[in-house]
Every structure is written in C-alpha cells, then in structure tokens.
Scaffold this motif. Structure first.
Motif, PDB file in Angstrom:
ATOM      1  N   UNK B 400      23.832  37.526  39.898  1.00 51.51           N
ATOM      2  CA  UNK B 400      22.890  37.742  38.792  1.00 51.51           C
ATOM      3  C   UNK B 400      21.596  38.356  39.312  1.00 51.51           C
ATOM      4  N   UNK B 401      21.159  37.911  40.488  1.00 52.39           N
ATOM      5  CA  UNK B 401      19.916  38.458  41.054  1.00 52.39           C
ATOM      6  C   UNK B 401      20.089  39.937  41.402  1.00 52.39           C
ATOM      7  N   UNK B 402      21.245  40.268  42.004  1.00 50.67           N
ATOM      8  CA  UNK B 402      21.486  41.675  42.367  1.00 50.67           C
ATOM      9  C   UNK B 402      21.462  42.548  41.107  1.00 50.67           C
ATOM     10  N   UNK B 403      22.143  42.064  40.055  1.00 52.70           N
ATOM     11  CA  UNK B 403      22.169  42.830  38.798  1.00 52.70           C
ATOM     12  C   UNK B 403      20.778  42.950  38.202  1.00 52.70           C
ATOM     13  N   UNK B 404      20.040  41.823  38.262  1.00 56.33           N
ATOM     14  CA  UNK B 404      18.676  41.837  37.711  1.00 56.33           C
ATOM     15  C   UNK B 404      17.796  42.814  38.488  1.00 56.33           C
ATOM     16  N   UNK B 405      17.954  42.816  39.823  1.00 56.60           N
ATOM     17  CA  UNK B 405      17.141  43.713  40.656  1.00 56.60           C
ATOM     18  C   UNK B 405      17.464  45.170  40.322  1.00 56.60           C
ATOM     19  N   UNK B 406      18.767  45.464  40.134  1.00 58.67           N
ATOM     20  CA  UNK B 406      19.164  46.831  39.816  1.00 58.67           C
ATOM     21  C   UNK B 406      18.618  47.233  38.439  1.00 58.67           C
ATOM     22  N   UNK B 407      18.810  46.331  37.461  1.00 57.73           N
ATOM     23  CA  UNK B 407      18.355  46.646  36.095  1.00 57.73           C
ATOM     24  C   UNK B 407      16.843  46.865  36.075  1.00 57.73           C
ATOM     25  N   UNK B 408      16.128  45.964  36.747  1.00 56.30           N
ATOM     26  CA  UNK B 408      14.661  46.092  36.742  1.00 56.30           C
ATOM     27  C   UNK B 408      14.236  47.388  37.428  1.00 56.30           C
ATOM     28  N   UNK B 409      14.865  47.695  38.556  1.00 54.66           N
ATOM     29  CA  UNK B 409      14.514  48.932  39.269  1.00 54.66           C
ATOM     30  C   UNK B 409      14.798  50.140  38.387  1.00 54.66           C
ATOM     31  N   UNK B 410      15.899  50.072  37.664  1.00 60.93           N
ATOM     32  CA  UNK B 410      16.275  51.184  36.784  1.00 60.93           C
ATOM     33  C   UNK B 410      15.251  51.343  35.658  1.00 60.93           C
ATOM     34  N   UNK B 411      14.912  50.196  35.044  1.00 57.33           N
ATOM     35  CA  UNK B 411      13.949  50.228  33.940  1.00 57.33           C
ATOM     36  C   UNK B 411      12.596  50.746  34.404  1.00 57.33           C
ATOM     37  N   UNK B 412      12.209  50.301  35.603  1.00 51.94           N
ATOM     38  CA  UNK B 412      10.907  50.689  36.144  1.00 51.94           C
ATOM     39  C   UNK B 412      10.863  52.197  36.416  1.00 51.94           C
ATOM     40  N   UNK B 413      11.987  52.755  36.823  1.00 54.84           N
ATOM     41  CA  UNK B 413      12.030  54.161  37.231  1.00 54.84           C
ATOM     42  C   UNK B 413      12.395  55.101  36.085  1.00 54.84           C
ATOM     43  N   UNK B 414      13.061  54.555  35.074  1.00 55.53           N
ATOM     44  CA  UNK B 414      13.629  55.403  34.021  1.00 55.53           C
ATOM     45  C   UNK B 414      12.573  56.268  33.307  1.00 55.53           C
ATOM     46  N   UNK B 415      11.591  55.603  32.695  1.00 55.25           N
ATOM     47  CA  UNK B 415      10.618  56.364  31.903  1.00 55.25           C
ATOM     48  C   UNK B 415       9.812  57.336  32.768  1.00 55.25           C
ATOM     49  N   UNK B 416       9.270  56.879  33.910  1.00 51.92           N
ATOM     50  CA  UNK B 416       8.499  57.813  34.736  1.00 51.92           C
ATOM     51  C   UNK B 416       9.305  59.031  35.155  1.00 51.92           C
ATOM     52  N   UNK B 417      10.588  58.830  35.517  1.00 54.56           N
ATOM     53  CA  UNK B 417      11.373  59.965  35.992  1.00 54.56           C
ATOM     54  C   UNK B 417      11.690  60.921  34.836  1.00 54.56           C
ATOM     55  N   UNK B 418      11.953  60.346  33.671  1.00 57.61           N
ATOM     56  CA  UNK B 418      12.219  61.194  32.499  1.00 57.61           C
ATOM     57  C   UNK B 418      10.983  62.025  32.179  1.00 57.61           C
ATOM     58  N   UNK B 419       9.850  61.341  32.218  1.00 56.93           N
ATOM     59  CA  UNK B 419       8.594  62.019  31.882  1.00 56.93           C
ATOM     60  C   UNK B 419       8.339  63.151  32.887  1.00 56.93           C
ATOM     61  N   UNK B 420       8.609  62.854  34.167  1.00 56.54           N
ATOM     62  CA  UNK B 420       8.362  63.867  35.198  1.00 56.54           C
ATOM     63  C   UNK B 420       9.316  65.043  35.032  1.00 56.54           C
ATOM     64  N   UNK B 421      10.598  64.740  34.725  1.00 62.20           N
ATOM     65  CA  UNK B 421      11.570  65.828  34.659  1.00 62.20           C
ATOM     66  C   UNK B 421      11.459  66.621  33.358  1.00 62.20           C
TER      67      UNK B 421
END
Lengths: 397, 431
Positions: B400-421
C-alpha cells in the motif's frame, strides 16, 4: 502599493496561490487544534489534587502466595509492612489502602443516605479501606467530626464509620450537619478536605474511606507514605529492599511518586498532544518551505518588473515591503479560511476524543504564529529582490 | 528500454541542475507519506479482522438486567447464573463463557513464582477463536478439572521446551496437570475481551476451566460488578447464584436462521425472567457481532482515529506543497520543454519523460517515507504505548505504501508537467 494590485499579482498565478492558501488554511486548522489539545492536557496535569504530589510515594503490590492473601496472615503482613515503612528515616507517615489514589478506576460502589436513597444515590464512588495513618499520609484536613484512631472490621457486627470528602458531602447532604448520619456503607464519622480519587468517577473528588483492612487483595493493594520535603528520592531507593526483607513473597508492580502517578494517568492525552505538537511543527516547516519557494521563484521570475520599478524610483525598502505584503496578504486570507477549517476539524476530532471548543483569542494567536513563520520564510527572497539593479530594466526594452 | 534509460538520465541531469528544489519536494513528500504511513500502520492493524471468514458468525449476547432503569443497555458482563440460562439453548454451534484473572505459577515450591495472566474459560473457546494446539488437547467437557493449557511462550519460560503434556505445575501453589500447549498464537485485536480496551493487550499465558476458576475463587482482573449482596469472596457458592457479573460470553451462530432463532430465544428468556421479577428493566436484548463489539462498548481508541484524521490532512498539505514546488521547478525548466517540442518531440514523449521523473521521485520518496515511517512508529510506541502491539508492518501495508508513493508522485508531477508541455512554444523560445 495598493491592495488591488497585490490581489492582481496573486490572481496572476492562480494555481500557486490556491495551493498556498489551502496549505495555510489546513496548517492553521491543525495548529489551532493542537494548541487546544496541548492546553487541555496542561490543565489536566495541573488541576488541583489536594495532595502533596512530590513528597508522597505509592507502592502497588500483591502477595504471591494464596495464604498471604487471606486473613489472618494478610493483616499481619499489612501491619509488618506499614511498621517497616514508618521506620525508614525521612518517612513522616505510612499506611495501606485497598487501592491507590489518582487512578482511572478501581474499587467503587454506590453510596446514598439511607433516609433518602432516591435523591442521594450516587452510582460509582471509590471505596477506600485503609489503616489509620492514611489521612496523615495524604495530609488532608478534617472539616467535621473526628477521624477513627483504630482500625475496625468490615465483617464485624457494626459497620465502621465512613469518612467523606467535602465535595461528596455537599452532594449527599447539601448544607447539613453530617456526622452520625447513616449511609448505606455505615455512619458518617468525619468530613475531610477533597483529594483526587478516580478519574472515571462522577467527580474526581468524590471519595469515601473506612478505617478497616480490605475484604481481599486479589487485585493487589497500595502502600502509601509521605516523606519529609526533599527526602522522597532517598526513601524510594530503600523501598524495594525494605519490603522484600519484611516479606519476600510479594510482587511489587511499581513504585511511583504521586506526581508520576498523575502523569501516568494522563499519558495518552500527553502522548497525543505531543504527537500533534510535533506534527504542527513539521507542518509549519513545510509551510515555511512552501512560502520560501514561492517567494523565491517569483522574485526570479519578476526580476525585470522589479528592475523597472527600481528604475522608476521605487526604493529598496518599498520593494522589500511589497514582497512581504504579498505573503502577508496570502497568509491572512489563508488564516481566515483556516479558522473555518479549524472549526470543522474541531468538530470532527470531538467525535473521537475529548477536545475543548475553539475560543475567540486562540485564532488570533495562531494566526500571528503563522504570519511570523511566513515572514521568516519570505525574508530572504525579499532581500534578494532588493538587490535587483535598476539596470535590469534595460533588458526588458 | 534504451529510450527509457535515456529518459532516466535526462531526469537525473535535471535533478543535478537544481538539486535543492528537488530535494525539498522529495523531503516534503517523504514526510507526508512517512507520517501518514506510521499512523496508518496502527489504524490498519487495530481495525483488522482477527478471524477472517469467521468473525461474522461470532456474537456477544447481552440480555438480562438485574436492576431497574430506563433506556439502559444490559450489563456488558454477565453473571454465572445468566450464562447458565443462555447456555441452555442448543441453537449456537459453539458457546463459551470466560474471564481473565491473575496468578503465580512455578514448577516447585522452592522456585520463585512467575506472574501469569489466566484465561478462565470453556472448551469451545479454542474452536471458536481458532486457537492452535501444538501438543495435547483441550478439556473433555466443561466440568471442573485441575488441568491447564499453556501458551507456547509460557511453556518455554517454565520448562524451556514445549513438549510438556502430562507434566505438572503449581498455580497459586495448587497442583495442576498440563494437558495441552498452544502453538504460536496472537489474536490481534483480541476481540473476545474487548471490555475496557483489553483487546489491545497480549494473549493470556495459562488457560483454566471455568468451573475450576469459580471453585478456586479466581476473581476477574479486569471488570466485575455486584448488583446485590453477593460476597465476591464466595465465588464458588454465592458467585454462582447471585448477581455478581464478571463473565464475557460468546456464541457461534453460523447462519442467518440461527441468528434469528437465537434472538427469539433471548426474547423469550427475558420475558420469562421479567415475569419472575428478576429482570426489572425494559427488555433491550443485544446480540453484538464480533467486529462491532469495540464500537458497542465505546472502547475504540480515539487517539489513533484522531491522529489518522490529522495525518491525512497533513498528507494533503504535503501533496499541495510538493505540487507547488514541482510546479515551480517545471516552470523553470519550461524553456527546455519548449526546445524539445521545437526539435520535434511530441507531447506524449514529454509525458513519458514525466513518467521517468515520477519513477525516480517514487523511489526517493519511498525510501524517505520508510525511514520517517519507522521513526514515526517508534515515536508513537513511546508516546502511546498501549497500542504498541499493533505496530508491525506486513506485505499488504508495504505494498500500500509503494502504491501510495507512486500515486502521490504522479499527482505531484502531473499538473506541472502538463502545464510545462502545453506552454506557448513561441513565447518560451523568445524568452
């Protein structure tokens, strides 16, 4: 520097501002509730107990053989132990009791005036069965009547006299003379000043005491002693040896001062308040990092704009104040939202733990703490902004 | 694969260019996840089902109230006589009354006694709660026997071995024969004894028949109440007939029909007792399922629940914060994104680059979260020691922690990367 301009700057970077506002609001909500909880724990630990916490020692123990847990050997053991404790240098008084004071729960039962059972019945009042020096150990004052000088028996033909604490007396016999009045546990002998008994009782100061050996010690019993000021440490060091010498067939559960007993009783509240304080500190740190990062990034992004302002005559001080003002405005809006969040969080927490309601002055203090933290975090980026040279403006041309 | 390694290299280069903002993002994400995970460990373990597949068949019946009251629930502990009345029913597949007491055990009178916690119960207890036996067997019936069953740690402590069936020990200086030794067993939470938060404590050391416990006057160490003049020192006699309440009672009802029948049985019993004047209160029968017993008694540890709420909020704040930092970082790198776009990279290729960033952030924040989570669990054990048995990590939690870490990292990176691209190419290249 106008408010509308500041708002315009914030609206230019909506997402970043919203993220920052949300952080600030939740941080304030947590900060407020942590302070409330810490304040409550502090009050619990400092509420009056009517006892000398540092100079009174408590030993909780139990005989390990069935014979020693039964009369007449039990009574002999209790007397031998109390005598041995009294002989320790520095001990003012020693006594036994069927249970300790300042506890969560224990041996209790209902109590009522036999002439008025319906009106006076209280369902759960601690029952202490003690040796005569118990009152000397607790150093309580006699308010009415006289304390029994000798021990009597609970199974005897006549019920031993009952000693009540003041607050319990007021509840049972408001404004009346009570010595000699008959309770279901026996006649009232005396009234003493209040002391903290059991936390789970209707009132922590409700206590009834009878000078008699306990019915049984299957749940263990307490030996209590009051020491001369400053002697508790030295006496404590000798207790295990003295008691093991008197009777080796005993298990000593713990030896504590009443101050330690009180801390133990509120250990969970203390633990939760400590955890929330640590979390709040972390949250303030995270908010400071965020404020720093936001301010720093925008100073870098707005170098040309700052350069133009400087070229048009804005002083370093004005630039500095302008950047800080942006952070202050953001923090104040976040704090305003945070008070609403704090109310919601307070209600949610009240569903699972005991927590006081918000008062009017705490939001002001916590907002000030938040403002201070954000100012501290924004200080350095704002200083960098003042170093932007007016010549930078030429790059924009 | 080669392309993916290239993406990873680019991500690492980007980190090296501005290590501080990246380190702060990872730090904040690790703190949020670590703190949340530390508390989630306790929350998960405390709310886990100790008997999956069986807990919904076990019930705690409470029916008879020996005093008059309005809108009150029956006592949460039962008297011996009330248990006898309930046990007269043959509806349950199994049923056992029980309580716990303290004692002192030793092998010979010359040895120092060892303090032990005794569960005084009936034979169905072992079957109902899936208690594994390593050696020997349980008592042949529910009568009194001077026979005990030892837990594995207690057998090892007293004898230094587990094969001790047939040997004797002294329990409170009375001789008992050992007829069984349990295998490794730790029911957590110990829901059969949920009164007064006892479900948070460890299993008992010695198991003794209920009738023997009453014969030898073993009193409950946790909760007992007397509602009449019963002398608790006379458990063998008065305790068996008077209103001395100290027993927990569990029944196994495998089907809905059995549960319905048992409710009917309790109703008839309460009506009969009311008619006989032994149940003055209004009838308010309770048949509480095992997983609901802590809630019913109101002994749910609120501190963990409260902290769960707070740590969840903290995680949300950390996510906002890390997103904020990531956004700044990506906007700073927008020129690089735009340049790649100008050189022909598609938006989907940029998103793959973002995925490499997410993977790296997941690894770093996971390592940080594990470290902070471990520190958090140790701190919580020190500050809230009553929950310390519930601080273990298992595969489910780590996954659960691994999944949570992946999901959080994805969420954290998603909007900024979309905005940049999705940034304006011309404007960026001009800058």
């Amino acid at each position: 520097m106008s408010l509308s301009l500041l708002l315009k700057v914030m609206l230019n970077r909506k997402i970043v501002t919203i993220l920052l506002l949300l952080q600030l609001a939740i941080t304030l909500a947590l900060l407020l509730n942590s302070v409330l909880l810490a304040q409550q724990t502090h009050q619990q630990l400092n509420q009056p107990t009517g006892l000398e916490l540092e100079d009174t020692l408590l030993v909780q123990l139990k005989p390990t053989t069935p014979q020693l847990r039964m009369y007449p050997l039990l009574e002999d053991l209790l007397q031998r132990q109390v005598r041995a404790l009294q002989n320790i240098p520095g001990v003012i008084a020693a006594a036994y009791s069927n249970q300790a004071v300042i506890t969560q729960g224990g041996n209790n039962g209902n109590i009522y005036d036999v002439d008025n059972e319906d009106r006076t019945n209280i369902s759960s009042v601690p029952m202490y069965f003690v040796s005569p020096d118990f009152f000397k150990v607790l150093n309580v004052n006699v308010v009415q009547g006289e304390l029994p000088q000798l021990s009597s028996y609970l199974d005897g033909d006549t019920q031993p006299g009952v000693i009540l604490t003041q607050r319990l007396t007021e509840r049972l016999f408001p404004g009346e003379s009570v010595v000699g009045r008959q309770l279901n546990r026996g006649p009232v002998s005396a009234v003493i000043s209040d002391f903290y008994g059991q936390r789970s009782a209707e009132d922590v100061m409700y206590n009834s005491i009878q000078v008699a050996p306990p019915y049984a010690v299957d749940w263990g019993y307490a030996l209590m002693l009051r020491t001369a000021p400053g002697q508790a440490g030295a006496v404590r060091e000798q207790l295990t040896t003295v008691l093991q010498t008197v009777e080796p067939n005993i298990e000593i559960y713990y030896i504590r001062s009443l101050a330690e007993q009180q801390r133990q009783l509120y250990r969970n509240e203390y633990g939760l308040a400590s955890l929330l304080t640590i979390l709040t500190a972390l949250m303030l740190l995270v908010t400071m990092i965020s404020s720093y990062s936001s301010a720093h990034f925008h100073v870098l992004k707005r170098q040309q704009e700052i350069g133009v302002k400087r070229a048009l005559g804005a002083s370093k001080r004005l630039i500095f104040i302008e950047l800080l003002s942006e952070s202050w405005l953001c923090t104040l809006i976040g704090a305003f939202l945070g008070i609403g969040c704090a109310l919601i969080l307070n209600q949610a927490l009240a569903q699972v733990i005991s927590i006081p309601s918000l008062n009017w002055w705490l939001p002001l203090i916590t907002s000030a703490i938040l403002l201070f933290s954000v100012t501290l975090a924004t200080w350095y980026p704002a200083t960098i902004a003042t170093r932007v040279s007016p010549a930078t403006a030429t790059k924009a041309l | 694969m080669e392309q993916f390694i290239y993406y990873l290299k680019v991500s690492l280069l980007s980190i090296k260019r501005a290590p501080l903002p990246y380190a702060l993002t990872v730090f904040i994400l690790s703190v949020g996840l670590g703190v949340f995970f530390a508390n989630a460990t306790f929350y998960y373990q405390l709310n886990s089902d100790p008997l999956p597949g069986k807990s919904d068949k076990l019930f705690f019946p409470m029916t008879l109230t020996p005093y008059d009251c309005n809108d009150c629930r029956p006592p949460r502990i039962l008297s011996y006589s009330n248990v006898q009345k309930l046990a007269a029913s043959d509806i349950p597949s199994a049923q056992a009354a029980m309580y716990s007491s303290d004692g002192y055990a030793r092998l010979t009178i010359d040895q120092p006694p060892t303090p032990v916690v005794i569960r005084i119960t009936q034979r169905d207890f072992f079957q109902m709660f899936d208690v594994p036996l390593l050696h020997g067997s349980v008592w042949p019936d529910d009568n009194g026997h001077h026979q005990v069953i030892l837990s594995r740690p207690m057998a090892l402590k007293l004898f230094g071995r587990t094969a001790v069936v047939g040997e004797s020990l002294l329990l409170d200086d009375r001789n008992f024969r050992i007829i069984g030794v349990l295998d490794e067993w730790q029911m957590l939470p110990r829901l059969y004894d949920a009164n007064g938060r006892n479900h948070l404590t460890a299993n008992e050391d010695i198991f003794l028949p209920l009738e023997t416990g009453y014969d030898l006057n073993y009193l409950s160490k946790t909760n007992s109440q007397t509602f009449d003049d019963t002398d608790y020192r006379q458990l063998a006699t008065e305790g068996r007939v008077g209103a001395l309440h100290q027993l927990q009672y569990w029944v196994q009802l495998d089907t809905a029909a059995q549960q319905e029948d048992y409710q009917q049985y309790m109703q008839s019993l309460a009506e009969d007792e009311k008619a006989a004047g032994r149940h003055p209160a209004p009838i308010n029968n309770q048949l509480v399922p095992m997983l609901g017993i802590v809630d019913y008694f109101g002994d749910d540890p609120g501190d963990i629940k409260a902290f769960a709420l707070v740590t969840l909020l903290f995680l949300v704040v950390c996510l906002f914060n890390a997103s904020h930092l990531a956004l700044n970082r990506y906007l700073s790198n927008q020129y690089e994104f735009s340049l790649r776009r100008a050189l022909g990279a598609s938006r989907s290729q940029l998103q793959l680059q973002m995925l490499a960033d997410v993977l790296l952030m997941t690894v770093f924040s996971l390592l940080g979260a594990l470290f902070i989570g471990y520190a958090g669990v140790s701190l919580m054990n020190a500050l809230l020691p009553q929950n310390s048995l519930f601080s273990t990590w298992d595969l489910t939690l780590i996954t659960a922690l691994i999944l949570a870490a992946f999901t959080c990292s994805y969420l954290v990176t998603l909007y900024p990367s979309l905005r940049a691209s999705f940034g304006s190419l011309n404007q960026q290249l001009k800058e």
